[in-house]
Design a protein around this motif. Structure first.
Motif, PDB file in Angstrom:
ATOM      1  N   ASP A  89       0.828  -1.207   0.000  1.00  0.00           N
ATOM      2  CA  ASP A  89       0.000   0.000   0.000  1.00  0.00           C
ATOM      3  C   ASP A  89       0.862   1.257   0.000  1.00  0.00           C
ATOM      4  N   GLN A  90       1.922   1.246   0.804  1.00  0.00           N
ATOM      5  CA  GLN A  90       2.782   2.426   0.900  1.00  0.00           C
ATOM      6  C   GLN A  90       3.538   2.686  -0.403  1.00  0.00           C
ATOM      7  N   HIS A  98       2.605   1.873  -3.310  1.00  0.00           N
ATOM      8  CA  HIS A  98       1.605   2.331  -4.275  1.00  0.00           C
ATOM      9  C   HIS A  98       1.284   3.807  -4.057  1.00  0.00           C
ATOM     10  N   ARG A  99       1.044   4.196  -2.806  1.00  0.00           N
ATOM     11  CA  ARG A  99       0.760   5.613  -2.496  1.00  0.00           C
ATOM     12  C   ARG A  99       1.933   6.508  -2.866  1.00  0.00           C
ATOM     13  N   ASP A 100       3.138   6.094  -2.497  1.00  0.00           N
ATOM     14  CA  ASP A 100       4.315   6.915  -2.770  1.00  0.00           C
ATOM     15  C   ASP A 100       4.613   6.999  -4.264  1.00  0.00           C
ATOM     16  N   SER A 101       4.380   5.921  -4.997  1.00  0.00           N
ATOM     17  CA  SER A 101       4.591   5.938  -6.450  1.00  0.00           C
ATOM     18  C   SER A 101       3.564   6.825  -7.138  1.00  0.00           C
ATOM     19  N   ARG A 102       2.317   6.809  -6.643  1.00  0.00           N
ATOM     20  CA  ARG A 102       1.297   7.723  -7.180  1.00  0.00           C
ATOM     21  C   ARG A 102       1.687   9.171  -6.888  1.00  0.00           C
ATOM     22  N   ALA A 103       2.216   9.427  -5.701  1.00  0.00           N
ATOM     23  CA  ALA A 103       2.675  10.778  -5.366  1.00  0.00           C
ATOM     24  C   ALA A 103       3.795  11.212  -6.308  1.00  0.00           C
ATOM     25  N   TRP A 159       2.214  12.202  -9.571  1.00  0.00           N
ATOM     26  CA  TRP A 159       1.586  13.528  -9.485  1.00  0.00           C
ATOM     27  C   TRP A 159       2.638  14.627  -9.558  1.00  0.00           C
ATOM     28  N   GLU A 170      -0.564   6.078 -14.091  1.00  0.00           N
ATOM     29  CA  GLU A 170      -1.118   7.351 -13.635  1.00  0.00           C
ATOM     30  C   GLU A 170      -0.968   8.458 -14.678  1.00  0.00           C
TER      31      GLU A 170
END
Length: 173
Positions: A17-18, A20-25, A28, A60
Motif C-alpha cells: 500500500d505504501q 503504491h501511495r508513494d509511487s502515485r505521489a 503527481w 497514472e
C-alpha cells in the motif's frame, strides 16, 4: 556505548500500500513536467526495484511506452549484507527510443549511493531521473523523489519480504 545495530535494526518497512501511495505521489509530482508540452515520451524502469513504481507512474500518467534497463551494482556478500560493486549494464532499453534521454522518465525505487543512476545518467544525460526514496549520498543523481531517508537506514521493500509466523516474545501458552 557503541552502536552495533545490524542493517535491519534501523529498518524502514514499506508495505505494498505504501509503495503504491508513494509511487502515485511521484506520478503527481511528474505530471505536466515533461519537455513536450508537459508530456513524457516513455518510462524506463531500472530493474528490478524500479519496475513496480514505473508501472504505477506509467499508469497514472497514461504513458504507454515502457522499457527497462538492467543494472547490476550489488553482489551477494556471502551471508552478510549485500555489498556494492562497480555498476554494469546487463540489458539496455531500445536505442531508437532513448536517444540522449530527452523526454524519458527513468524510474527506480531508491537511490542509495548513486552509482547506478550515475552510470545510467552517463548513457542518457537528458533523461529525467525519479525515485520514490532517496538517501543523501545519491540525492544529487535524482531530479525528483518523494521521501528522503538517512544513509544508514535499510529499506525493506514488499517484494523482498514474506509473511510468516513469529513466536511471541514471552512464552507460548
Amino acid at each position: 556505548m557503541s552502536d552495533h545495530r545490524l542493517p535491519h535494526e534501523k529498518g524502514f518497512h514499506i508495505s505494498w500500500d505504501q509503495i503504491h501511495r508513494d509511487s502515485r505521489a511521484l506520478a503527481w509530482r511528474l505530471d505536466g513536467q515533461g519537455p513536450d508540452d508537459g508530456a513524457w515520451r516513455a518510462v524506463v524502469a531500472i530493474t528490478r526495484g524500479g519496475m513496480a513504481p514505473a508501472m504505477i507512474v506509467s499508469r497514472e500518467l497514461d504513458i504507454r511506452t515502457v522499457d527497462t534497463i538492467s543494472v547490476k551494482s550489488y553482489h551477494a556478500g556471502g551471508g552478510k549484507a549485500d555489498k556494492q560493486s562497480d555498476a554494469e549494464v546487463l540489458k539496455s532499453p531500445d536505442a531508437d527510443l532513448m536517444g540522449d534521454g530527452t523526454g524519458i522518465l527513468i524510474i527506480d525505487d531508491l537511490v542509495d549511493s548513486g552509482k547506478t543512476l550515475e552510470l545510467v545518467r552517463e548513457l542518457y544525460p537528458n533523461a529525467h531521473f525519479a525515485t520514490v526514496y532517496a538517501k543523501p549520498k545519491g540525492r544529487p543523481m535524482v531530479d525528483t523523489f518523494i521521501t528522503e531517508v538517512s544513509q544508514d537506514t535499510w529499506i525493506f521493500f514488499p517484494w523482498d519480504m514474506a509473511l510468516q509466523y513469529v513466536e511471541p516474545y514471552r512464552g507460548t501458552d
